[in-house]
Write an enzyme that holds these catalytic residues in place. Structure first.
Site, PDB file in Angstrom:
ATOM      1  N   GLY A 164       4.444  -5.764  16.957  1.00  0.00           N
ATOM      2  CA  GLY A 164       3.081  -5.931  17.450  1.00  0.00           C
ATOM      3  C   GLY A 164       2.194  -4.728  17.230  1.00  0.00           C
ATOM      4  N   GLY A 165       2.551  -3.893  16.239  1.00  0.00           N
ATOM      5  CA  GLY A 165       1.729  -2.723  15.955  1.00  0.00           C
ATOM      6  C   GLY A 165       1.962  -1.556  16.899  1.00  0.00           C
ATOM      7  N   GLU A 200       9.548   7.079   7.591  1.00  0.00           N
ATOM      8  CA  GLU A 200       9.310   6.805   6.180  1.00  0.00           C
ATOM      9  C   GLU A 200       7.962   7.378   5.758  1.00  0.00           C
ATOM     10  OE1 GLU A 200       9.699   2.573   6.087  1.00  0.00           O
ATOM     11  OE2 GLU A 200       7.606   2.208   6.623  1.00  0.00           O
ATOM     12  N   LYS A 237      -3.338  -6.142  14.060  1.00  0.00           N
ATOM     13  CA  LYS A 237      -4.161  -6.936  13.155  1.00  0.00           C
ATOM     14  C   LYS A 237      -5.352  -7.563  13.872  1.00  0.00           C
ATOM     15  CE  LYS A 237       0.184  -8.022  10.872  1.00  0.00           C
ATOM     16  NZ  LYS A 237       1.219  -9.062  10.696  1.00  0.00           N
ATOM     17  N   GLU A 275       6.916  -8.297   5.469  1.00  0.00           N
ATOM     18  CA  GLU A 275       5.687  -7.502   5.449  1.00  0.00           C
ATOM     19  C   GLU A 275       5.837  -6.317   4.501  1.00  0.00           C
ATOM     20  OE1 GLU A 275       3.682  -6.860   9.038  1.00  0.00           O
ATOM     21  OE2 GLU A 275       4.351  -8.727   9.969  1.00  0.00           O
ATOM     22  N   GLU A 288       8.864  -4.376   7.058  1.00  0.00           N
ATOM     23  CA  GLU A 288       9.731  -4.967   8.066  1.00  0.00           C
ATOM     24  C   GLU A 288       9.783  -6.477   7.861  1.00  0.00           C
ATOM     25  OE1 GLU A 288       7.698  -3.657  11.579  1.00  0.00           O
ATOM     26  OE2 GLU A 288       6.558  -5.529  11.750  1.00  0.00           O
ATOM     27  N   ARG A 292      10.114 -14.702  13.303  1.00  0.00           N
ATOM     28  CA  ARG A 292       9.411 -15.612  14.213  1.00  0.00           C
ATOM     29  C   ARG A 292       8.163 -16.132  13.525  1.00  0.00           C
ATOM     30  NH1 ARG A 292       5.156 -12.349  15.321  1.00  0.00           N
ATOM     31  NH2 ARG A 292       5.532 -10.115  15.558  1.00  0.00           N
ATOM     32  N   VAL A 295       1.264 -14.605  14.534  1.00  0.00           N
ATOM     33  CA  VAL A 295      -0.020 -14.981  15.138  1.00  0.00           C
ATOM     34  C   VAL A 295      -0.942 -15.580  14.075  1.00  0.00           C
ATOM     35  CG1 VAL A 295      -2.041 -14.140  16.414  1.00  0.00           C
ATOM     36  CG2 VAL A 295       0.213 -13.168  16.880  1.00  0.00           C
TER      37      VAL A 295
END
Length: 452
Positions: A164-165, A200, A237, A275, A288, A292, A295
């Site tokens: 979720g950022g 990273e 996002k 992603e 990643e 699921r 959104v």
């Protein structure tokens, strides 16, 4: 196919799942907290079961209560939506142990891919490109400093259990590394209950490109094209679209093929998202895997005509996909904006309150996914998302214009309630976004320009 499904979530995604279930003739059970007793999904579902008080740990994260709700109502499967327990392998295992089908990938797959450091290592072994960085968990600031000095600055620290950022920090020089490591570890411990971090290289001027995949239990896998999710604030996002603008066909094909390759290597089942970071020079690297529904899944549905929730249900019931990659056709362009109950003028602080007015937009090719209605109380207990507004058109320029028009039509009011609709319109109007030349740095650049 299942006859009854428990929806182990709330908000617009719970409503979204309930609607597809109804179209398939599947009875739905809404599991709700005290704060959500008058929610839209409680009204829409065939049955509703109270889980507990508003706190998520006592309701939507309460696994025993969710299992009891499913068993007592005759549910055969559980749809976790996104967030909460949607990527919790323990929840998936408990469901299976109680004879319930978890609508998502198997627990062992979630366990491998949900651990971001492990997923990074597994995908590298499968041949997917990853950014230079740690091969596993970074033990402390000293090791992080050695790694950062080797791979080069800037670097990004990420929580192994993040999502979720959240649980990320960009570090641009060595002096910042030790305090950033401690802060990020403390945040990860508080939010995710897991303080492990990995590191990273961070790519400035990058784009965020993700690929939607579907995999059945029979070894079949397809991708449904890519989405551009580069408009972000603090790694979260705000605006997403499909297909990604100004992405050469050959590069698009390589990114999408890499996602399918990774899914097959992981033994993935269900709907998932790979992603990627797309560097200015055209290099792309896996960030990643999300195990699921995303959104932003509606933009993919709008351009492909494929109902992702329906596919999740079919796959979980053991049905084969029934189509191949050549059958997936992307038509036109779709753009989504997330309207939140937040005040952009006060650093996006949440603005809970009673909605005295809630009138969503309409018109051709406009979709609004929401759980809000006049009289609904936006509480302080959960995410501030009010509605997702999605527009489709034959081309991107028309889709953006249609989304802007739709956002202008929104009428949301109530004592103390503010929304991000106006801010989203300003973002859509930015010439960099209009030209499709934006990166993940767009929102920060706009803020700096406004402050001058």
């Amino acid at each position: 196919m299942f006859t009854t499904v428990l929806i182990a979530n709330r908000g617009e995604i719970a409503v979204r799942v309930a609607r597809t279930c109804r179209e398939l003739g599947i009875r739905t059970v809404a599991a709700y907290s005290t704060a959500d007793r008058d929610s839209a999904v409680v009204r829409l579902a065939d049955r509703a079961v109270h889980l507990g008080p508003p706190a998520a740990k006592s309701s939507y994260l309460n696994i025993p209560a969710l299992i009891e709700a499913a068993l007592s109502t005759g549910a055969e499967a559980v749809h976790p939506g996104y967030g909460f327990l949607s990527e919790d392998p323990d929840f998936a295992e408990v469901c299976e142990a109680n004879g319930l089908t978890f609508i998502g990938p198997p627990a062992h797959v979630m366990e491998r891919l949900g651990d971001k450091a492990m997923a990074r290592r597994l995908m590298a072994e499968a041949g997917l490109p990853v950014l230079p960085g740690s091969t596993g968990v970074v033990t402390g600031p000293a090791e992080a400093r050695q790694l950062a000095d080797r791979v080069g600055y800037p670097v990004i620290l990420k929580a192994v259990a993040g999502g979720g950022g959240r649980g990320m920090a960009v570090v641009r020089d060595g002096d910042q590394l030790a305090p950033a490591f401690q802060d990020t570890r403390a945040h990860a411990r508080a939010v995710f209950g897991d303080d492990r971090l990995y590191l990273e290289r961070y790519v400035d001027g990058a784009r965020h490109i993700e690929v939607q995949v579907l995999c059945d239990r029979h070894g079949n896998a397809v991708h449904l094209g890519e989405r551009d999710c580069s408009v972000q604030r603090r790694h979260q996002k705000l605006i997403e679209e499909s297909p990604a603008p100004n992405l050469p066909r050959a590069l698009r094909d390589r990114i999408c093929a890499a996602a399918v390759q990774g899914a097959l290597a992981a033994g993935y089942v269900g709907a998932g998202t790979f992603e990627f970071v797309l560097a200015p020079d055209g290099g792309f690297f896996l960030m990643e895997v999300n195990c699921r529904l995303q959104v932003e899944h509606p933009v993919t549905e709008m351009v492909t005509g494929i109902d992702l929730v329906r596919e999740q249900l079919r796959i979980a019931a053991g049905e084969p996909l029934g189509y191949g990659q050549q059958d997936v056709v992307v038509r036109g362009s779709a753009v989504e904006a997330r309207v939140n109950a937040e005040d952009p003028e006060r650093d996006f602080v949440p603005t809970p309150g009673l909605l005295s007015e809630f009138t969503p937009p309409g018109g051709p090719f406009v979709r609004v996914d929401t759980h809000a209605y006049p009289g609904w109380v936006v509480g302080p207990d959960y995410d501030s998302l009010l509605a997702k507004t999605i527009a489709w058109a034959p081309d991107r320029e028309q889709a953006v214009a249609r989304l802007d028009r739709a956002l202008a039509e929104f009428r949301i009011d109530g004592p103390g309630v503010r929304t991000t609709a106006g801010y989203l319109r300003r973002t859509l109007a930015d010439p960099r976004y209009r030209a499709g030349r934006h990166t993940t740095g767009l929102v920060a650049a706009m803020a700096e320009e406004t402050a001058v």
